[in-house]
Structures are given as C-alpha cells and as structure tokens.
Design a protein around this motif. Structure first.
Motif, mmCIF file in Angstrom:
data_model
loop_
_atom_site.group_PDB
_atom_site.id
_atom_site.type_symbol
_atom_site.label_atom_id
_atom_site.label_comp_id
_atom_site.label_asym_id
_atom_site.label_seq_id
_atom_site.Cartn_x
_atom_site.Cartn_y
_atom_site.Cartn_z
ATOM 1 N N MET A 1 0.502 5.954 9.205
ATOM 2 C CA MET A 1 1.522 5.565 8.227
ATOM 3 C C MET A 1 1.786 6.689 7.230
ATOM 4 S SD MET A 1 2.915 2.690 8.884
ATOM 5 C CE MET A 1 3.657 2.267 7.306
ATOM 6 N N ARG A 2 0.760 7.422 6.872
ATOM 7 C CA ARG A 2 0.980 8.568 5.984
ATOM 8 C C ARG A 2 1.959 9.558 6.627
ATOM 9 N NH1 ARG A 2 -5.453 9.312 4.531
ATOM 10 N NH2 ARG A 2 -5.546 7.655 2.951
ATOM 11 N N TYR B 1 0.786 -1.624 11.914
ATOM 12 C CA TYR B 1 0.947 -1.800 10.469
ATOM 13 C C TYR B 1 1.627 -3.132 10.168
ATOM 14 C CZ TYR B 1 3.575 -1.952 6.194
ATOM 15 O OH TYR B 1 4.139 -2.410 5.033
ATOM 16 N N GLN C 1 0.809 -1.209 0.000
ATOM 17 C CA GLN C 1 0.000 0.000 0.000
ATOM 18 C C GLN C 1 0.846 1.265 0.000
ATOM 19 O OE1 GLN C 1 -3.355 0.490 -0.186
ATOM 20 N NE2 GLN C 1 -3.019 2.693 -0.098
ATOM 21 N N ASP C 2 0.527 2.166 -0.901
ATOM 22 C CA ASP C 2 1.068 3.513 -0.870
ATOM 23 C C ASP C 2 0.091 4.335 -0.041
ATOM 24 O OD1 ASP C 2 1.893 6.098 -1.229
ATOM 25 O OD2 ASP C 2 1.998 6.014 -3.413
ATOM 26 N N TRP C 3 0.490 4.706 1.164
ATOM 27 C CA TRP C 3 -0.450 5.294 2.104
ATOM 28 C C TRP C 3 -0.894 6.697 1.721
ATOM 29 C CZ3 TRP C 3 -2.540 1.896 5.270
ATOM 30 C CH2 TRP C 3 -1.839 0.714 5.510
ATOM 31 N N ASP C 4 -0.251 7.288 0.748
ATOM 32 C CA ASP C 4 -0.663 8.617 0.296
ATOM 33 C C ASP C 4 -1.715 8.549 -0.802
ATOM 34 O OD1 ASP C 4 1.029 10.010 2.033
ATOM 35 O OD2 ASP C 4 2.731 9.713 0.690
ATOM 36 N N VAL D 1 -3.833 3.979 9.138
ATOM 37 C CA VAL D 1 -3.862 4.634 7.830
ATOM 38 C C VAL D 1 -3.273 6.037 7.929
ATOM 39 C CG1 VAL D 1 -5.344 5.455 5.968
ATOM 40 C CG2 VAL D 1 -5.851 3.273 7.094
ATOM 41 N N LEU E 1 -6.910 3.877 -0.370
ATOM 42 C CA LEU E 1 -6.659 2.619 0.328
ATOM 43 C C LEU E 1 -7.173 1.448 -0.498
ATOM 44 C CD1 LEU E 1 -5.435 1.984 3.161
ATOM 45 C CD2 LEU E 1 -7.785 1.695 3.959
#
Length: 425
Positions: A136-137, A198, A116-119, A133, A122
């Motif tokens: 992590m960003r 995470y 996952q790219d948190w930016d 969420v 989702l």
C-alpha cells in the motif's frame, strides 16, 4: 495490585485448557449434525485457515479432532454458503473462520485500516499482512487511484479472484523483478492482490467463497447478512474479544490471552487495562499455575474435570498454536516443520501431535496420497514414557482415513511402534 491466587497444579491447568477447547467430554456418539458442529466451533472459537493441503486444509481438522467423522461439505456451507454462519477475517494475525457474531467486534480493526496512513507507523489495531503494508505504501505513491479502481471492478463484476482483477491490464511478469524483496517471493503479490487484500482488511470486501481454495472477493454487503452488518459495535469491543479469548484458553497468563503470541493480540496497555477490569468483575480469577512464574488467570466458568480424549491435532489447532504454552502445560516442545529444510526435519513434514487422555503422547507425520486413495504415515515418534499407543492410535488413523474418504492406510514409519502398527494393519 499484587495478584497471586490459589495454586493450580499444571495437570489441573492442562485439564482446564482441554475442557475449554471441548475435549473433556469426549467425542459425541451418533450422527454429527449441524448442532454438534456449531458447538464444536464454539469450543474452538477460531478455525485458522492455511493453504497447505498435504493432509487436508487446516480449518477442517479442529472439528475432526473434537467430533470425529463429520461432513466437510457441511462446514463449507457454514463457511461460504448463502446462509453462512462463519466469515473470514483475522484473529490476532492469523487468517481464520470466525462466527458471524464476531463481526461487530472487529469493525474497529476494519475502520483502522481504512484510516491508516501507510507512510506512517502502523496502527496497533491493524492486522494486515506485511505484503499489504509495504504494497500500500508503494501503490499510493506509484499508482494513485488503483485501489479505488479495483473496488469498482469488484462492485461491477464480483465475486472475483485476485487473478481476475486487473482494471488497467497491467500485470507483473514472472521475469520482472519483485517490487519489494522484503516480502519474499512467496508473498510478493501482484498489485491487484495487494489492493484487494487491503480492501479485505478494511472490511469493504469479504470472502464470498473459494475456488480451488483461491479466495473469491465480493462486496461485504453482498456476502454477509444485513442483520450482521447492522449489528451495533459494543462500547468496548476489545474487552469482548479478550473475554472470548479467555473462554477459549480457559486458563493462562495475560500474555497467553493477548500478548504477541497469545490467543488475541492487543497493545500492552490495553491488555493490562482489560485484564484488570475482568479481574475486578470476577470474570478472570487470579491463580498461580505450577511451574509458570508469571501471574495466571482462570476464566470463571471453567471446570477441572477428567479428560479422556483421543485426537490427532492440526498444527494450527487453537489448543496448541501458542507453542510456548503448549510446552509449559503439556511438556511438549512442538514446532511445525513445513518450512524447515528437509535435512533438518526430525519428526517429519506435516506432523500432528497425538492427544490421548489429557496428554500429548506422540508426533505423527501424515500425508494423504489422493492418487492411490491412501493415508500414508511416514513417521511415528512417541514421547518418552508414553503409554501403549498401538490400539488407540491405529483406531484414530483408521477413523481419519475414512473421514477423508481414503480407502487405504499405509504405515511406513520404521520406529518400533510404526512397525508394530504396520503389522497390525
């Protein structure tokens, strides 16, 4: 494809649902051994984990409802012992104890968290708490490499609680502002907690045990058996998970199976595909349940048979955690009250529905006062038209007190039934 199927009276649907969850046969007689516990876990399918301990931890209650006086210590051994048969992960969005054979079916969710790219948006497979969420960003931007250092600490020192993990000795003080108020003060975790949760969602660490109910994190390869880790992932794990959900609920709509509030949440298109395929194979049978306008489906192995149950149900019991379905099948509008302001509570704080026969017939507010070894019953609210509950309810309360190791039962409820039970006890 237009589906309708046979008409099913709501009373029959209710019995099918109860049978799927292991209530049709009544409680077993005699000693409750591990074999019977495994059977009850299989019926429930999922034991939701919750920290509230007003009565007892939520994951203990479903087996009591189905088995009676069983050993909570034995369930702990099955959950976190060296030969554990359960593991912690997320079922839908709920933290839960699951049979270890489910692990390969959830690998795709763990892999999605790793990728996952948190930016960005989702991925639908991810069931991470919102704190993870947003956390992590922020961590990826403000503390690059921090998650990797947390993993290295667990690798070297685990199992550890989140509070024991502080690779750079930087911890937020109580007086410091919350880094993200959108998560609320209850869930605005320390950075190490965000990182380790995470890693848990990603399957890189697992829950090795509990210390005063606080999670102990360790590398997954040191927690789960090698055979479980090596088991191949099925070609269509989501289909297998929907089949587990269908066995668990017995009968329901597609939304009950895998909608936003269903037994196992899936993206709409995926859910539609899988339900269609299971109808084509005959594993799901289309039916029309009385009073429910949407198309329903019955798992092909279910049976409508008499139910003579007697059980106090956890607010988190899989039978009733879908509140809308509970209302439809049992004509029982139920919401948990622990997050409701005291002045707005109607039936009490930690209220358990009382199942008698095949109906939910009362709401019982319960508290374990461990300082006096007493099961306290502050409120008893029968449903309109409920049968005579005095004898079966008193027997159930006494059984629960004994199971919890409490010496006394104190009924302070002021309703007519409460006063009657208090005088009988």
């Amino acid at each position: 494809m237009k589906l309708i199927g046979d008409d099913v009276p709501v009373a029959a649907a209710r019995r099918i649902a109860l049978g799927a969850q292991g209530f049709a046969g009544g409680r077993p007689v005699g000693r409750i051994d591990v074999r019977r516990m495994r059977s009850a876990i299989g019926d429930a399918g999922v034991l939701q984990v919750d920290a509230v301990n007003v009565l007892t931890r939520a994951h203990y209650l479903p087996l009591f409802s189905r088995l009676g006086n069983y050993s909570r210590d034995r369930l702990d051994q099955l959950s976190w012992g060296p030969k554990a048969e359960l593991f912690e992960f997320f079922w839908a969005h709920k933290a839960a104890l699951l049979p270890v054979e489910y692990f390969p079916l959830l690998k795709h969710r763990m892999q999605a968290a790793r990728q996952q790219d948190w930016d960005t948006e989702l991925a639908p497979e991810i069931t991470a708490p919102w704190s993870v969420v947003v956390g992590m960003r922020r961590l990826r931007a403000e503390r690059p490499g921090f998650v990797e250092r947390v993993l290295a600490t667990i690798t070297e020192q685990g199992p550890l609680t989140a509070g024991q993990i502080s690779p750079d000795d930087v911890r937020r003080k109580r007086s410091d502002p919350d880094p993200d108020p959108t998560t609320g003060s209850m869930w605005n975790w320390q950075d190490a907690k965000i990182a380790v949760e995470y890693l848990f969602c990603a399957g890189l660490v697992s829950i090795a045990g509990r210390r005063n109910f606080e999670r102990l994190y360790d590398l997954t390869e040191r927690v789960l058996p090698a055979a479980v880790l090596a088991a191949p992932e099925p070609d269509d794990p989501q289909r297998e998970l929907v089949k587990i959900a269908a066995r668990g609920i017995g009968i329901g709509t597609a939304a009950d199976l895998c909608g936003a509030r269903g037994h196992y949440k899936l993206p709409t298109a995926t859910a539609r595909r899988i339900v269609t395929e299971l109808v084509e194979t005959g594993e799901l049978i289309p039916v029309k349940v009385e009073g429910i306008p949407k198309q329903s489906y019955r798992w092909h192995e279910t049976v409508d048979r008499p139910v003579d149950a007697r059980a106090l149900l956890s607010p988190f019991d899989p039978l009733i955690w879908n509140r809308d379905r509970t209302h439809q099948y049992f004509d029982f509008f139920y919401r948990i009250s622990i997050y409701t302001p005291a002045a707005d509570r109607i039936h009490g704080y930690y209220v358990l529905p009382f199942l008698l026969g095949d109906n939910l017939v009362a709401r019982i507010d319960l508290k374990a006062d461990r300082s006096t070894s007493t099961l306290v019953v502050p409120t008893i609210t029968p449903e309109p038209g409920a049968p005579d509950l005095a004898e079966p309810l008193l027997a159930e309360l006494r059984l629960m007190a004994g199971w919890l190791g409490l010496t006394n039962l104190r009924i302070t409820a002021t309703s007519p039934l409460g006063r009657s039970l208090a005088s009988a006890d």
